[in-house]
Design an enzyme around this catalytic site. Structure first.
Site: not given
Ligand code: NAD
Length: 367
Positions: A143, A194, A226, A250, A254
């Protein structure tokens, strides 16, 4: 004598001031009982900041936030400011205060209250008693990484570019926060990245693994992000604390939040490093936004803001027992089937924002 604390209060926009009003009432109650000695300094942020100062957050406000014991923030944004230039939007104020206060660790608990177990879309047996904490790196990664941008290519196409970048110190400081939190909880930490396909993930895993040697009491595991997304749905109670980068955090936070079923119930904290004098920059805010669709109607659920204040009591205001008492008061109110509209269920009593705040204070007064 009760220790003195200063809090910067930035209610923001929409339902932000409405839910923060209930936090104010709780602070007034605790001050009056001499359980706390808190002074509030009020400043606008977001759209309210734009309306008053022409910018979503002023440098003066950020300086106050750095000196205060913590910042309590409501929510920012709304249709009134939707057409303003990106860099001057209400949301830019939130990003700026987080960045300038170097709040690199974002804490998002996902706790299932028994009384609200039916509010989740997940089977009750999978989530009963769930209490996990996601620690997301907040100021680095893709980001913020440079280079970034959208550029035209010679062949007439356009190229969008972002850079995922982490240094060892950025990884180590957020991992330390996570290890220390795990020490105060069930002593389990799962680090997610990852590493199989990303160099930044490989470095993340190596650094967290190395740091783990300093925390022999913590059971450290590693998981690809994942897989973590799947495991959160399959068997979320296997986790205690999860630490991960900005992008994966992020998404995973959520997802974990939605295990609990309701946006109006979710608190969060963002922490910086502790300095030599023991001061730590900290900002507490509900996860939800300014909810313009219900602003001004008395329908907002103030419990996410109240639970954020409980986190502030625990991490910034030397009040772990008060934090426990406040969370217990919320639990009791829910057990009494008192509900705002967003968590309303059969045979429950529908209350307004301020009635919900009053109900929590009534329970808190019993402790
Ligand atoms: P939102 O979280 O404001 O609202 C989503 C939905 O949840 C709405 O239907 C709303 O009524 C409901 N809701 C949210 N909080 C609630 C509460 N406490 N009680 C009852 N119902 C609640 O998200 P959105 O609609 O996508 O965004 C609205 C504005 O908020 C936008 O300007 C957005 O940029 C901003 N926003 C700010 C923050 C923040 O300040 N941290 C976070 C997210 C969105």
């Amino acid at each position: 004598m009760t220790q003195h604390h200063t809090i910067l209060m930035t209610p923001g926009d929409g339902i932000g001031p409405e839910v923060m009003e209930e936090v104010r009432k709780i602070i007034a109650h605790l001050n009056q009982k001499n359980a706390t000695n808190i002074d509030l300094i009020d400043r606008p942020i977001g759209g309210a900041g734009i309306d008053r100062d022409g910018v979503p957050v002023t440098p003066e406000t950020i300086e106050i936030g750095k000196k205060a014991d913590c910042v309590l923030l409501g929510a920012v944004g709304g249709p009134k400011w939707a057409d303003i230039d990106y860099a001057l939007r209400p949301e830019a104020g939130l990003l700026k205060i987080r960045k300038d206060m170097e709040l690199f660790a974002n804490l998002r608990p996902a706790i299932v209250f028994d009384a609200l177990i039916e509010a989740s879309t997940i089977k009750p047996d999978v989530i009963r008693g769930l209490d996990i904490l996601i620690v997301r790196e907040l100021t680095g990664g893709v980001y913020f990484g440079e280079p970034r941008g959208i550029t035209p290519l010679p062949n007439g196409e356009r190229q969008g570019l972002n850079t995922q970048i982490y240094t060892t110190s950025e990884i180590v400081r957020v991992a330390k926060v996570a290890f220390e939190l795990a020490q105060k909880r069930n002593k389990k930490l799962c680090s997610c990245e990852k590493a199989n396909v990303m160099e930044s993930g490989k470095l993340w895993r190596e650094e967290v693994e190395k740091l783990g040697a300093d925390y022999p009491d913590i059971a450290l595991s590693h998981m690809y992000a994942d897989n973590c997304a799947m495991q959160l749905l399959r068997n979320p109670r296997q986790f205690d604390v999860i630490v991960t980068d900005n992008l994966f955090g992020d998404i995973l936070s959520d997802e974990a939040a939605m295990l609990t079923g309701s946006l109006g119930m979710l608190p969060s904290a963002s922490l910086g490093a502790r300095d030599a004098e023991g001061h730590q920059n900290a900002l507490y805010e509900p996860v939800h936004g300014s909810a313009p669709d219900i602003a001004g109607t008395g329908k907002a659920n103030p419990l996410a803001a109240i639970l954020s204040f409980a986190m502030a009591l625990r991490f910034s205001l030397d009040g772990p027992q008060l934090a426990d008492a406040l969370e217990e008061a919320v639990r009791q109110v829910l057990n009494q089937k008192i509900r705002t509209a967003d968590i309303m269920d059969r045979e429950c009593e529908l209350v307004s924002t301020s009635q919900m705040g009053d109900a929590v204070i009534k329970e808190l007064a019993k402790v």
